[in-house]
Design an enzyme around this catalytic site. Sequence first.
Site, PDB file in Angstrom:
ATOM      1  N   PHE A  58       0.875  -1.110  -0.059  1.00 53.60           N
ATOM      2  CA  PHE A  58       0.005   0.045   0.000  1.00 53.60           C
ATOM      3  C   PHE A  58       0.650   1.026  -0.077  1.00 53.60           C
ATOM      4  O   PHE A  58       0.386   2.339   0.183  1.00 53.60           O
ATOM      5  CB  PHE A  58      -1.009  -0.045   1.072  1.00 53.60           C
ATOM      6  CG  PHE A  58      -2.021  -0.941   1.172  1.00 53.60           C
ATOM      7  CD1 PHE A  58      -2.776  -1.116   0.169  1.00 53.60           C
ATOM      8  CD2 PHE A  58      -2.074  -2.087   2.123  1.00 53.60           C
ATOM      9  CE1 PHE A  58      -3.908  -2.348   0.204  1.00 53.60           C
ATOM     10  CE2 PHE A  58      -2.900  -3.112   2.208  1.00 53.60           C
ATOM     11  CZ  PHE A  58      -3.866  -3.037   1.018  1.00 53.60           C
ATOM     12  N   HIS A  69      27.316  16.844   2.138  1.00 47.15           N
ATOM     13  CA  HIS A  69      27.671  18.242   1.303  1.00 47.15           C
ATOM     14  C   HIS A  69      27.371  17.932   0.029  1.00 47.15           C
ATOM     15  O   HIS A  69      28.119  18.280  -0.863  1.00 47.15           O
ATOM     16  CB  HIS A  69      29.228  18.801   1.580  1.00 47.15           C
ATOM     17  CG  HIS A  69      29.514  18.907   3.032  1.00 47.15           C
ATOM     18  ND1 HIS A  69      29.727  20.275   3.334  1.00 47.15           N
ATOM     19  CD2 HIS A  69      29.716  18.306   3.835  1.00 47.15           C
ATOM     20  CE1 HIS A  69      29.763  19.908   4.645  1.00 47.15           C
ATOM     21  NE2 HIS A  69      29.793  18.830   5.072  1.00 47.15           N
ATOM     22  N   HIS A  73      23.354  22.919   0.112  1.00 53.63           N
ATOM     23  CA  HIS A  73      23.397  22.301   1.594  1.00 53.63           C
ATOM     24  C   HIS A  73      24.087  23.322   2.611  1.00 53.63           C
ATOM     25  O   HIS A  73      24.604  24.400   1.867  1.00 53.63           O
ATOM     26  CB  HIS A  73      24.672  21.046   1.468  1.00 53.63           C
ATOM     27  CG  HIS A  73      25.915  21.581   1.072  1.00 53.63           C
ATOM     28  ND1 HIS A  73      26.377  21.334  -0.225  1.00 53.63           N
ATOM     29  CD2 HIS A  73      26.872  21.771   1.751  1.00 53.63           C
ATOM     30  CE1 HIS A  73      27.561  21.621  -0.205  1.00 53.63           C
ATOM     31  NE2 HIS A  73      28.019  21.908   0.961  1.00 53.63           N
ATOM     32  N   ASP A  75      26.997  24.338   5.485  1.00 57.60           N
ATOM     33  CA  ASP A  75      27.960  23.927   6.040  1.00 57.60           C
ATOM     34  C   ASP A  75      28.067  24.373   7.515  1.00 57.60           C
ATOM     35  O   ASP A  75      28.012  25.675   7.559  1.00 57.60           O
ATOM     36  CB  ASP A  75      29.515  24.581   5.480  1.00 57.60           C
ATOM     37  CG  ASP A  75      29.952  24.153   4.154  1.00 57.60           C
ATOM     38  OD1 ASP A  75      29.235  23.244   3.751  1.00 57.60           O
ATOM     39  OD2 ASP A  75      30.736  24.702   3.512  1.00 57.60           O
ATOM     40  N   HIS A  79      32.451  21.621  10.270  1.00 58.52           N
ATOM     41  CA  HIS A  79      32.998  21.182   8.831  1.00 58.52           C
ATOM     42  C   HIS A  79      34.488  21.534   8.675  1.00 58.52           C
ATOM     43  O   HIS A  79      35.306  20.837   8.060  1.00 58.52           O
ATOM     44  CB  HIS A  79      31.911  21.790   7.876  1.00 58.52           C
ATOM     45  CG  HIS A  79      32.676  21.622   6.255  1.00 58.52           C
ATOM     46  ND1 HIS A  79      32.826  20.302   6.105  1.00 58.52           N
ATOM     47  CD2 HIS A  79      32.712  22.252   5.342  1.00 58.52           C
ATOM     48  CE1 HIS A  79      33.227  20.107   4.660  1.00 58.52           C
ATOM     49  NE2 HIS A  79      33.276  21.552   4.312  1.00 58.52           N
ATOM     50  N   HIS A 207      35.947  29.006   3.821  1.00 53.22           N
ATOM     51  CA  HIS A 207      35.608  27.991   5.018  1.00 53.22           C
ATOM     52  C   HIS A 207      36.034  28.019   6.308  1.00 53.22           C
ATOM     53  O   HIS A 207      35.802  28.354   7.199  1.00 53.22           O
ATOM     54  CB  HIS A 207      36.003  26.538   4.622  1.00 53.22           C
ATOM     55  CG  HIS A 207      35.172  25.882   3.489  1.00 53.22           C
ATOM     56  ND1 HIS A 207      35.230  26.257   2.142  1.00 53.22           N
ATOM     57  CD2 HIS A 207      34.175  25.011   3.570  1.00 53.22           C
ATOM     58  CE1 HIS A 207      34.273  25.465   1.548  1.00 53.22           C
ATOM     59  NE2 HIS A 207      33.757  24.785   2.307  1.00 53.22           N
TER      60      HIS A 207
HETATM   61 MN    MN Z   1      29.921  21.907   2.095  1.00 53.62          MN
END
Ligand code: MN
Length: 259
Positions: A58, A69, A73, A75, A79, A207
Site C-alpha cells: 500500500f 555536502h 547544503h 556547512d 565542517h 571555510h
Molecule cells: Mn559543504
Amino acid sequence: MSALSEFSAALAAGSIRVIDLTNRLSATTPALRLPDPFANLIDFRLEQVSEYDEPGPFWKHANIHTGEHIGTHLDAPVHWISGRDGHDVSEIPPARLIGPAVVIDKTAEVAENPDFLLEVDDVLAWEAEHGPLPENGWLLYRTGWDEFADDQDAFLNADETGSHTPGISAACAEWLATERPISGFGVETVGIDAGRGAELDPPFPAHYHLLGHDKYGITSLQRLADLPATGAVLVVAPLPIVGGSGSPTRVLALVADAA
Ligand code: MN
C-alpha cells in the site's frame, strides 16, 4: 493583528511570495570532486524499498544515500578545522537559520572572469548603496553560476589547472567573519570558496574564517536573480544530523511585493 497574522494574511494574499532557492536533489545533482589523494563523498542516491508491491503493497518508500555536502547544503562550523570546537549541524540555534537576506550581484564580473574573487571594497561599495549587512542575516553572492547547476562539467568548470569558479578573497572572508554580524554566506557554486581556493592563504579562506567564527555557509543556491538586493527573508532548513558537519538543505526566500 499580530505580526504573524499579518504575515499569514500577506502569504494568503500573495503579497509575500515564497521563492525556492534549492537545487533539486537526485543522482545527477552536481557535487564537488576533490583531486587525489583526498576522499570524496558519495553522490545522492534513492534506493526504492517498496512501491505498492510485495514488500509494501500500500505504500512507496525508499532509503536515501548521500554525502552531507551534496546539492544545496549548509556547512556547519565543525565542517572546518578552524571550527572543530563549534556547533555541529544539529546544534545550530534555529534562530540563526531565519533572517534577512541581501544579495550582492557580480554576474557581469564573473562572466568576464570565472575566477573572480569578491573583495572587501566590493562589499563596502554595496553597503554605501544599500546600507549595512544585516545582523543575523545572510549575504548571498550572485554570480550567475546557477545557470550551470544541471551540468556537472560546466558547474565545476575544471581544466588541467583546477576548477574555475568564483569565490571571495582571503581578506574579504576574514573581514566578513570578524567585522560583520551576519549569520552566514550563501553562494551559487558548489562550495563557499572559489574553485581555486586552495591557492589562497589560508587555503579555502571562506571555510576557514567564516566557519571558524561561528558563521555558516550555504551552497548551490538558485534563482538569486529573483531576489531584491535587500528586503528578503531567508528560511534555511538543514537536517539536524547529530554530529553532522553539514546537510542537504531546503532554502526558501520570502519576498514582499513592492507596496
Ligand atoms: Mn559543504
